[in-house]
Design an enzyme around this catalytic site. Structure first.
Site, PDB file in Angstrom:
ATOM      1  N   LYS A  70     -12.251  32.354 -18.680  1.00 18.93           N
ATOM      2  CA  LYS A  70     -11.257  31.279 -18.617  1.00 18.93           C
ATOM      3  C   LYS A  70      -9.928  31.896 -19.017  1.00 18.93           C
ATOM      4  CE  LYS A  70     -10.739  27.904 -21.719  1.00 18.93           C
ATOM      5  NZ  LYS A  70     -11.091  26.709 -22.500  1.00 18.93           N
ATOM      6  N   GLN A 142      -6.510  16.194 -27.813  1.00 18.69           N
ATOM      7  CA  GLN A 142      -7.723  16.440 -28.594  1.00 18.69           C
ATOM      8  C   GLN A 142      -8.037  15.296 -29.553  1.00 18.69           C
ATOM      9  OE1 GLN A 142     -10.432  18.282 -28.643  1.00 18.69           O
ATOM     10  NE2 GLN A 142      -9.649  19.008 -26.710  1.00 18.69           N
TER      11      GLN A 142
END
Ligand code: NAD
Length: 318
Positions: A70, A142
């Site tokens: 990633k 988040q």
């Protein structure tokens, strides 16, 4: 020519749900602890002129015969200036037998979901089963998903949110404030919480461990880069757990003078039942999440296989 499946964000979202991610992230922690996967050293560098952080995380899932990475990071002004997500990431998967690429996929939803899942898994093993009160520090992406993850595991009755700013993207906090459950300051949010979740990119501590009540659990999520620091450990914690010591000690909360001898476990030792999670109602516990590549890979492997089976995405020939 080699066939590569391309999956955009909408397609990934269609396939990947939080409940499944919680299951996969728990599995990937255990598998890593059992040497069924390999994590390669992470790259995490600051791009000063664009106020960004660029990183590469990669790993190998031995059973799935998949290697992958990633790449991307965190650009802190994206949302305010460009209405784009601060987090930006893309993944590439490879056939471990041949090295050929098999899938290119948007990884923003993967990052968000696997991180929410990490918090939920850690709290499942480390927080009190009857936890009812949550304090969330920060109110961005988040913050919101971490709360969703906890709502999957606990009967939460009260949520306190403390954040530096209530920005346009943080409508959900305004809603919480209107319901009378926001906090004036971090200490007010933390003192009564059974579970505290820190989700800011702060380089200066916002929460002190001396504020925690007996039996509290902290999920420290925001610190994932050299220098970041949300939690001041001014009182010792009974069980400090991290996802991966090699990362936590460099880019997580544990980079600030925390000695390895005080680390209780990596989370995979607990999910794999090698070590116990919470043992009493009184102990104070903390999980330091930096985000490890096997979380991304385990979830991406699931998304790739499901997309292939259901004919989702576009195939290109490289
Ligand atoms: N551990 C992991 O695996 C993982 C995964 C994803 C993101 N992160 C990290 O989590 C952090 C948050 O990510 P996000 O996507 O939610 O970002 P975001 O920009 O959406 O939200 C950040 C929030 O923190 C608040 N904030 C910033 N400084 C603060 C302070 N000093 N006091 C109180 N509130 C403050 C902001 O107002 C905002 O609400 C980042 O540091 C990111 O790199 C970690």
């Amino acid at each position: 020519m080699n066939e590569v499946l391309i999956l955009n964000q909408e397609e990934v979202k269609e396939i990947l749900h939080l409940e499944k991610a919680i299951e996969l992230v728990e599995e990937c922690y255990t598998e890593f602890n059992e040497n069924k996967s390999v994590i390669y050293p992470a790259v995490r560098e600051i791009v000063d002129e664009h106020e960004g952080i660029f990183g590469i995380k990669s790993s190998y899932l031995i059973g799935d015969k998949m290697i992958g990475l990633k790449a991307g990071g965190f650009w802190k002004n994206n949302m305010a200036r460009k209405q784009k997500m601060n987090h930006q990431s893309t993944m590439v998967l490879f056939n471990a037998e041949t090295g050929e690429p098999t899938c290119l996929l948007d990884a923003n939803h993967i990052t968000i979901t696997r991180t929410a899942a990490a918090g939920a898994v850690a709290a499942k093993h480390l927080a009190k089963k009857d936890s009812q009160t949550v304090a969330i520090i920060g109110s961005g992406v988040q913050a919101k998903v971490q709360l969703s993850g906890l709502l999957h595991q606990f009967s939460i009755k009260k949520v306190y949110v403390y954040s530096r700013a209530t920005e346009a993207a943080e409508q959900w906090v305004t809603e919480l404030i209107n319901q009378g459950i926001s906090a004036e300051n971090a200490q007010e949010a933390v003192v009564n919480a059974d579970i505290v979740v820190t989700t800011t990119p702060s380089y200066t501590p916002i929460v002190k461990t001396s504020w925690l009540k007996q039996g509290a659990h902290v999920n420290a999520i925001g610190s994932d880069t050299k220098g970041k620091n949300e939690v001041q450990m001014d009182k010792s914690i009974d069980k400090v757990v991290c996802d991966l010591w090699e990362q936590s000690s460099i880019m997580g909360e544990l980079q600030h003078g925390f000695a390895k001898e005080f680390l209780y476990a990596e989370i995979g030792e607990i999910t794999g039942l090698v070590k116990k999670g919470r043992e009493t109602d009184e102990e104070i516990t903390m999980f330091d999440s930096t985000g490890i590549s096997v979380q991304d890979m385990k979830v991406a492997a699931y998304v790739y296989k499901k997309a292939k089976k259901e004919g989702i995405g576009q195939i290109i020939k490289l």
